[in-house]
Write a protein that holds these residues in place. Sequence first.
Motif, mmCIF file in Angstrom:
data_model
loop_
_atom_site.group_PDB
_atom_site.id
_atom_site.type_symbol
_atom_site.label_atom_id
_atom_site.label_comp_id
_atom_site.label_asym_id
_atom_site.label_seq_id
_atom_site.Cartn_x
_atom_site.Cartn_y
_atom_site.Cartn_z
ATOM 1 N N THR A 34 2.118 10.884 5.696
ATOM 2 C CA THR A 34 2.889 9.639 5.758
ATOM 3 C C THR A 34 2.407 8.754 6.901
ATOM 4 N N GLN A 35 2.796 7.515 6.784
ATOM 5 C CA GLN A 35 2.376 6.514 7.763
ATOM 6 C C GLN A 35 2.889 6.872 9.151
ATOM 7 N N LYS A 36 4.140 7.316 9.197
ATOM 8 C CA LYS A 36 4.750 7.693 10.467
ATOM 9 C C LYS A 36 4.575 9.203 10.606
ATOM 10 N N LEU A 91 -3.590 9.518 2.168
ATOM 11 C CA LEU A 91 -3.391 9.308 3.600
ATOM 12 C C LEU A 91 -2.937 7.876 3.826
ATOM 13 N N ASP A 92 -1.779 7.729 4.433
ATOM 14 C CA ASP A 92 -1.241 6.381 4.631
ATOM 15 C C ASP A 92 -1.447 5.948 6.075
ATOM 16 N N GLU A 93 -2.369 5.060 6.284
ATOM 17 C CA GLU A 93 -2.737 4.578 7.618
ATOM 18 C C GLU A 93 -2.800 5.699 8.645
ATOM 19 N N PRO A 94 -3.658 6.673 8.383
ATOM 20 C CA PRO A 94 -3.688 7.859 9.246
ATOM 21 C C PRO A 94 -4.210 7.551 10.644
ATOM 22 N N LYS A 106 0.829 -1.209 0.000
ATOM 23 C CA LYS A 106 0.000 0.000 0.000
ATOM 24 C C LYS A 106 0.867 1.264 0.000
ATOM 25 N N THR A 107 1.798 1.315 0.958
ATOM 26 C CA THR A 107 2.645 2.498 1.059
ATOM 27 C C THR A 107 3.444 2.699 -0.228
ATOM 28 N N THR A 108 3.995 1.613 -0.744
ATOM 29 C CA THR A 108 4.799 1.713 -1.967
ATOM 30 C C THR A 108 3.961 2.257 -3.122
HETATM 31 MG MG LIG Z 1 2.379 0.946 4.824
#
Ligand SMILES: [Mg+2]
Lengths: 305, 374
Positions: A83-85, A157-160, A43-45
């Motif tokens: 970002t996820q982080k 939105l990455d795993e917000p 997903k992130t990629t």
């Molecule tokens: Mg991810």
Amino acid sequence: MPVAIDVRRLNKSFGDKHVVRDVSISVEAGKVTGFLGPNGSGKTTTMRMLCGLLTPDSGEGTCLGLDILRETNEIKRRTGYMTQKFSLYDDLTIEENLLFIARVYGMDDRRRRVAEALAGLGLEARRRQPAGALSGGWKQRLALAAAVLHQPRLLLLDEPTAGVDPKARREFWDQIHELTARGMTVMVSTHYMDEAERCHDIAYIAYGALIARGTVAELIDRSALVTFKGEGPGADRLAPALMLEPGVEMAAPFGAALHVSGPDRGLLERAITRHRGDGLRWTEGRPTIEDVFIHLMRGAEDNFH
Amino acid sequence: MISGTRILAIMVKELLQLSRDRLTYAMILVMPVMQLMLFGYAINTDPRHLPTVVLDEDQSTLSRSVLAALANTGYFDFTAEAASQAAVDAAIANGAVQFAVVIPHDFSRRVVKGDEPQILVEADASDPTAVGSALGSLGGVAETALRHDLLGPLARNGDGAPFEIVVHRRYNPENITAFNIVPGLLGIVLSMTLVMMTALAVTREHERGTMESLLATPVRPIEVMIGKLAPYVGIGVVQTVLILGLARLLFGVPFEGGWLALAIGVALFITGSLALGFLFSTLARSQLQAMQMSIFYILPSILLSGFMFPFRGMPDWAQVLGTVIPVTHFLRVVRGSLLKGADLAQTWPSLAALGVFVVVVTALAMARYRTTLD
Ligand SMILES: [Mg+2]
Ligand SMILES: Nc1ncnc2c1ncn2[C@@H]1O[C@H](COP(=O)(O)OP(=O)(O)O)[C@@H](O)[C@H]1O
């Protein structure tokens, strides 16, 4: 319907690890699309390739009508990416972080816009606190405010909502729907199944391949899954035994009830018959989206392993 | 197109982060002072086989005996012969030799007459540790050099030495170790702060995940690089002024001029060190690795550059390694310009070496730097 994202056959490998495989996806403008899949499914990629942070090994397409290979700078200008982080500066204050973003996007009238954003967040009083001192929920709200400060047309939105409490999650989703109501397109990755229900549209990815696309209802209908609900004393404790039965793809307790599902009605009926004697009442139910995802995962596992 | 606003955005952010970081403050200000005290007073060694130029105007048996006796001390290696006093001066000024021995044309004649003539030993004393022991050995040389030549009626029985060795210390006549160490410290402190801090500053963004957000904005890589490095140029200049100021105030280090060479040297060295730090940050996967790479670079810079031990006192292999280290050349520029007043004509080989350092490291850093997360 205009499309905000339209990419075809994206591929990405890290070393000899093929992380994204032939992903084609198109996203309608003004919708919330949920991007679901287990951890490490790509997903992130994929999102990084959409906003120009990673260059695809192959594939083509557009974001907001701009070429994802050649016009990454234009895409970045019009896209917000969370970002996820948490990735604002811990050692800068809340206000300084927002001012930094405003400068980087070359916005005019920066002070006023940052002040508005702070007011919108309800963080005016704490604007001089270091961003690192905020709690998880507040960090996430600040990160969202930062991602939309330059009024992007597309928001990734990455795993917000990872690690955020349920109340903050609910408010977050309300906010996302407000943004789409104003015309923004949102793509949000998550692995919370209940959040799938809050998306207009779902894209499901496993082992780097996009394996399902559609609304929640469509996915459930298309899955052709059969689900039985068992109720009665000790129903929830039968799950391990039922998991071993042939034809049972998933057996999971939901509260005091037990959900059993699988693709083959005959096998499933035979399985629950063997457990009818335990004083359980079995009724046929509609599969949940979670049942469907687990079913999809199984199929993907068979394909890739 | 490069945007000034965006560069400014990064600069302002970088300065704010610097001002939040107490440890960094300490590193910028306390470290130079501390090292100054430690190294300024503490280092001493005894190098041998120092290159020496000879101007033998006598060319006699006796003059050759004197030279042989000097060589026998183990301190003097006759690496060159000069034809004139001007050539002697040049060889010392550009650092080709540590010593010069000048024997006058009437040396033999006057020895035989019992005139007790003088020969001159000139020393580049900018590094007193490098020359101290060598000069100490000279007294014995005068006593014994001609013992086998002056026999029979010429033998001097208890009349003292047949000739006199006059020592002329150039550049640091009072023999003060700090004169040499303190300017050298400039190179060490600049390396430590600039290489390490830039390496950490960039790696920190990767490690904390902020680089991902930064690259998702329209900021260009070159803007990130300029914006991140510019504040450190300022820090480098502040440290230079601080160290040179203290060198003057506390240690009375002479400033003989050579300002142009010094300025060019400092500019090249700061640029090169920043680029090197940036290069490290593109190679390191964590701040810890960036730190280790910096130390890996800085240790030989301290030990092999001629800062800690006189360069000529090091074994050959160490001298070869030392020549590859940028600090070595920077030290030559700083010491040459401050202590000897050396101008561009005399320092250009070291300045050129620093130029090569800047170009190579910058090119490598740009080649390694990624605008994406690939
Ligand atoms: Mg991810
Ligand atoms: N920069 C990278 N280098 C090597 N492997 C990576 C990199 N980024 C991601 N991966 C790998 O690619 C796979 C997919 O990761 P990711 O896209 O982060 O998945 P998700 O966001 O769905 O959890 C994982 O196995 C991960 O370890």
